[in-house]
Design a protein around this motif. Structure first.
Motif, PDB file in Angstrom:
ATOM      1  N   ASP A 208       0.832  -1.209   0.000  1.00 36.36           N
ATOM      2  CA  ASP A 208       0.000   0.000   0.000  1.00 36.36           C
ATOM      3  C   ASP A 208       0.868   1.261   0.000  1.00 36.36           C
ATOM      4  O   ASP A 208       0.616   2.209  -0.760  1.00 36.36           O
ATOM      5  N   LEU A 209       1.888   1.276   0.830  1.00 40.24           N
ATOM      6  CA  LEU A 209       2.770   2.443   0.901  1.00 40.24           C
ATOM      7  C   LEU A 209       3.553   2.624  -0.395  1.00 40.24           C
ATOM      8  O   LEU A 209       3.723   3.746  -0.881  1.00 40.24           O
ATOM      9  N   VAL A 210       4.023   1.518  -0.955  1.00 40.07           N
ATOM     10  CA  VAL A 210       4.753   1.590  -2.225  1.00 40.07           C
ATOM     11  C   VAL A 210       3.840   2.123  -3.326  1.00 40.07           C
ATOM     12  O   VAL A 210       4.240   2.980  -4.124  1.00 40.07           O
ATOM     13  N   ALA A 211       2.612   1.625  -3.379  1.00 42.20           N
ATOM     14  CA  ALA A 211       1.669   2.084  -4.404  1.00 42.20           C
ATOM     15  C   ALA A 211       1.452   3.589  -4.317  1.00 42.20           C
ATOM     16  O   ALA A 211       1.353   4.285  -5.337  1.00 42.20           O
ATOM     17  N   ARG A 212       1.392   4.106  -3.093  1.00 41.71           N
ATOM     18  CA  ARG A 212       1.184   5.548  -2.917  1.00 41.71           C
ATOM     19  C   ARG A 212       2.452   6.352  -3.169  1.00 41.71           C
ATOM     20  O   ARG A 212       2.384   7.531  -3.532  1.00 41.71           O
ATOM     21  N   ALA A 213       3.614   5.718  -2.984  1.00 40.59           N
ATOM     22  CA  ALA A 213       4.882   6.448  -3.106  1.00 40.59           C
ATOM     23  C   ALA A 213       5.460   6.421  -4.520  1.00 40.59           C
ATOM     24  O   ALA A 213       6.292   7.255  -4.851  1.00 40.59           O
ATOM     25  N   LEU A 214       5.035   5.454  -5.352  1.00 36.79           N
ATOM     26  CA  LEU A 214       5.582   5.373  -6.707  1.00 36.79           C
ATOM     27  C   LEU A 214       5.245   6.642  -7.481  1.00 36.79           C
ATOM     28  O   LEU A 214       4.122   7.158  -7.394  1.00 36.79           O
TER      29      LEU A 214
ATOM     30  N   PRO B 271       2.517   5.648 -13.100  1.00 36.82           N
ATOM     31  CA  PRO B 271       2.094   4.301 -13.498  1.00 36.82           C
ATOM     32  C   PRO B 271       3.241   3.539 -14.144  1.00 36.82           C
ATOM     33  O   PRO B 271       4.257   4.113 -14.544  1.00 36.82           O
ATOM     34  N   GLY B 272       3.072   2.256 -14.252  1.00 34.70           N
ATOM     35  CA  GLY B 272       4.073   1.415 -14.916  1.00 34.70           C
ATOM     36  C   GLY B 272       4.580   0.309 -14.013  1.00 34.70           C
ATOM     37  O   GLY B 272       4.464  -0.863 -14.345  1.00 34.70           O
ATOM     38  N   ALA B 273       5.146   0.663 -12.869  1.00 36.43           N
ATOM     39  CA  ALA B 273       5.686  -0.350 -11.960  1.00 36.43           C
ATOM     40  C   ALA B 273       4.551  -1.032 -11.197  1.00 36.43           C
ATOM     41  O   ALA B 273       3.569  -0.390 -10.820  1.00 36.43           O
ATOM     42  N   GLU B 274       4.665  -2.310 -11.003  1.00 40.71           N
ATOM     43  CA  GLU B 274       3.682  -3.084 -10.246  1.00 40.71           C
ATOM     44  C   GLU B 274       4.020  -2.999  -8.757  1.00 40.71           C
ATOM     45  O   GLU B 274       5.079  -3.473  -8.338  1.00 40.71           O
ATOM     46  N   PRO B 275       3.146  -2.380  -7.943  1.00 40.01           N
ATOM     47  CA  PRO B 275       3.474  -2.175  -6.522  1.00 40.01           C
ATOM     48  C   PRO B 275       3.841  -3.452  -5.772  1.00 40.01           C
ATOM     49  O   PRO B 275       4.735  -3.430  -4.925  1.00 40.01           O
ATOM     50  N   THR B 276       3.165  -4.561  -6.092  1.00 40.47           N
ATOM     51  CA  THR B 276       3.462  -5.812  -5.379  1.00 40.47           C
ATOM     52  C   THR B 276       4.886  -6.276  -5.667  1.00 40.47           C
ATOM     53  O   THR B 276       5.604  -6.733  -4.776  1.00 40.47           O
ATOM     54  N   VAL B 277       5.307  -6.152  -6.920  1.00 44.53           N
ATOM     55  CA  VAL B 277       6.658  -6.566  -7.305  1.00 44.53           C
ATOM     56  C   VAL B 277       7.694  -5.637  -6.663  1.00 44.53           C
ATOM     57  O   VAL B 277       8.710  -6.092  -6.110  1.00 44.53           O
ATOM     58  N   VAL B 278       7.440  -4.322  -6.731  1.00 47.08           N
ATOM     59  CA  VAL B 278       8.369  -3.357  -6.134  1.00 47.08           C
ATOM     60  C   VAL B 278       8.462  -3.589  -4.629  1.00 47.08           C
ATOM     61  O   VAL B 278       9.555  -3.572  -4.050  1.00 47.08           O
ATOM     62  N   ALA B 279       7.308  -3.819  -3.978  1.00 50.09           N
ATOM     63  CA  ALA B 279       7.300  -4.067  -2.532  1.00 50.09           C
ATOM     64  C   ALA B 279       8.066  -5.343  -2.194  1.00 50.09           C
ATOM     65  O   ALA B 279       8.805  -5.392  -1.200  1.00 50.09           O
ATOM     66  N   GLY B 280       7.920  -6.381  -3.014  1.00 47.00           N
ATOM     67  CA  GLY B 280       8.657  -7.624  -2.783  1.00 47.00           C
ATOM     68  C   GLY B 280      10.153  -7.410  -2.898  1.00 47.00           C
ATOM     69  O   GLY B 280      10.931  -7.915  -2.078  1.00 47.00           O
ATOM     70  N   ALA B 281      10.570  -6.646  -3.915  1.00 45.69           N
ATOM     71  CA  ALA B 281      11.997  -6.367  -4.092  1.00 45.69           C
ATOM     72  C   ALA B 281      12.533  -5.514  -2.946  1.00 45.69           C
ATOM     73  O   ALA B 281      13.643  -5.742  -2.449  1.00 45.69           O
TER      74      ALA B 281
ATOM     75  N   ARG C 186      18.149   4.755   2.744  1.00 42.79           N
ATOM     76  CA  ARG C 186      17.750   5.756   1.745  1.00 42.79           C
ATOM     77  C   ARG C 186      18.047   5.266   0.327  1.00 42.79           C
ATOM     78  O   ARG C 186      17.253   5.444  -0.593  1.00 42.79           O
ATOM     79  N   ALA C 187      19.217   4.627   0.158  1.00 42.01           N
ATOM     80  CA  ALA C 187      19.588   4.111  -1.157  1.00 42.01           C
ATOM     81  C   ALA C 187      18.631   3.015  -1.621  1.00 42.01           C
ATOM     82  O   ALA C 187      18.297   2.926  -2.808  1.00 42.01           O
ATOM     83  N   ALA C 188      18.165   2.180  -0.682  1.00 41.41           N
ATOM     84  CA  ALA C 188      17.206   1.124  -1.024  1.00 41.41           C
ATOM     85  C   ALA C 188      15.904   1.735  -1.528  1.00 41.41           C
ATOM     86  O   ALA C 188      15.350   1.296  -2.544  1.00 41.41           O
ATOM     87  N   LEU C 189      15.418   2.756  -0.837  1.00 40.03           N
ATOM     88  CA  LEU C 189      14.186   3.410  -1.278  1.00 40.03           C
ATOM     89  C   LEU C 189      14.389   4.076  -2.637  1.00 40.03           C
ATOM     90  O   LEU C 189      13.530   3.976  -3.525  1.00 40.03           O
ATOM     91  N   ASP C 190      15.508   4.771  -2.807  1.00 36.54           N
ATOM     92  CA  ASP C 190      15.786   5.412  -4.092  1.00 36.54           C
ATOM     93  C   ASP C 190      15.853   4.381  -5.229  1.00 36.54           C
ATOM     94  O   ASP C 190      15.375   4.641  -6.335  1.00 36.54           O
ATOM     95  N   ALA C 191      16.460   3.230  -4.946  1.00 35.25           N
ATOM     96  CA  ALA C 191      16.611   2.208  -5.974  1.00 35.25           C
ATOM     97  C   ALA C 191      15.274   1.657  -6.429  1.00 35.25           C
ATOM     98  O   ALA C 191      15.087   1.347  -7.609  1.00 35.25           O
ATOM     99  N   HIS C 192      14.327   1.543  -5.505  1.00 36.55           N
ATOM    100  CA  HIS C 192      13.049   0.899  -5.851  1.00 36.55           C
ATOM    101  C   HIS C 192      11.944   1.898  -6.191  1.00 36.55           C
ATOM    102  O   HIS C 192      10.997   1.541  -6.901  1.00 36.55           O
ATOM    103  N   LEU C 193      12.056   3.114  -5.718  1.00 43.97           N
ATOM    104  CA  LEU C 193      10.996   4.112  -5.952  1.00 43.97           C
ATOM    105  C   LEU C 193      11.432   5.240  -6.865  1.00 43.97           C
ATOM    106  O   LEU C 193      10.622   6.051  -7.284  1.00 43.97           O
TER     107      LEU C 193
END
Length: 200
Positions: free
Chosen positions: A138-144, A147-157, A188-195
């Motif tokens: 849910d947080l990833v979906a709101r932070a992306l 559109p384009g990236a799948e929140p479930t996949v990004v959250a898993g990574a 911070r780098a992890a968040l930057d890499a995925h979001l």
């Protein structure tokens, strides 16, 4: 009827006591102390008593690990509660909470993600992490950013990334490799890499 009710109450109380003793043991003395015999001894019952409530050692360990997942969920809820307006800030708080839990509850963290426990899935252990993961999705979906990236996949990574940081930090590998005892830049780098990079 009253006697039967009292017996059920005593059995539930003993079951809960065995689990709590296990939680205390793994928290204070580490995962290696979690034998059936030692848990029974600390609970003040015969070494065969746990078998009445937990048919296998894995079942008892799974009940103890479930308490760890519940504690982690409470930690994450507390950490993210002050950042409701900004999902990225909530994700950073969740990341810190996850890492802090891993560092401050090393034995429990190891137990929660033990392969044999997750593989056996006794007491539905694998599913106990799903509410935390749904929060992450849910947080990833709101932070992306778009559109384009799948929140479930990004959250898993992102979860895999955070778990890897936590595990490598516990082992001392990351501080050694980075030459720093500051973990915040890694989060911070992890968040930057995925979001994507945060707005500066």
């Amino acid at each position: 009827m009253s006697d039967q009710h009292d017996q059920h109450g005593q059995e539930a109380g003993l079951r809960a006591r065995l689990v709590q003793v296990g939680v205390d043991l793994v928290t204070k003395e580490g995962i290696q102390t979690l034998t059936l015999r030692e848990i029974a001894r600390r609970a003040g019952v015969s070494h065969g008593a746990p078998r009445r409530y937990f048919p296998t050692h894995l079942a008892l360990l799974s009940a103890i690990a479930r308490e760890g997942f519940a504690d982690l969920a409470r930690t994450v809820a507390e950490e993210t509660g002050d950042h409701r307006a900004d999902p990225r800030a909530q994700l950073m708080a969740l990341s810190r909470g996850y890492l802090d839990f891993a560092l401050n509850h090393r034995g429990m963290f190891e137990l929660m993600f033990r392969h044999d426990l997750l593989e056996s899935n006794q007491l539905g252990l694998r599913e106990t992490s799903l509410p935390l993961f749904r929060t992450l999705v849910d947080l990833v979906a709101r932070a992306l950013p778009g559109p384009g990236a799948e929140p479930t996949v990004v959250a898993g990574a992102l979860w895999a990334n955070l778990h890897g940081i936590a595990q490598l930090w516990i082992w001392g590998s990351l501080p050694l490799a980075t030459g720093s005892d500051e973990v915040e830049p890694l989060l911070r780098a992890a968040l930057d890499a995925h979001l994507g990079p945060a707005d500066r």
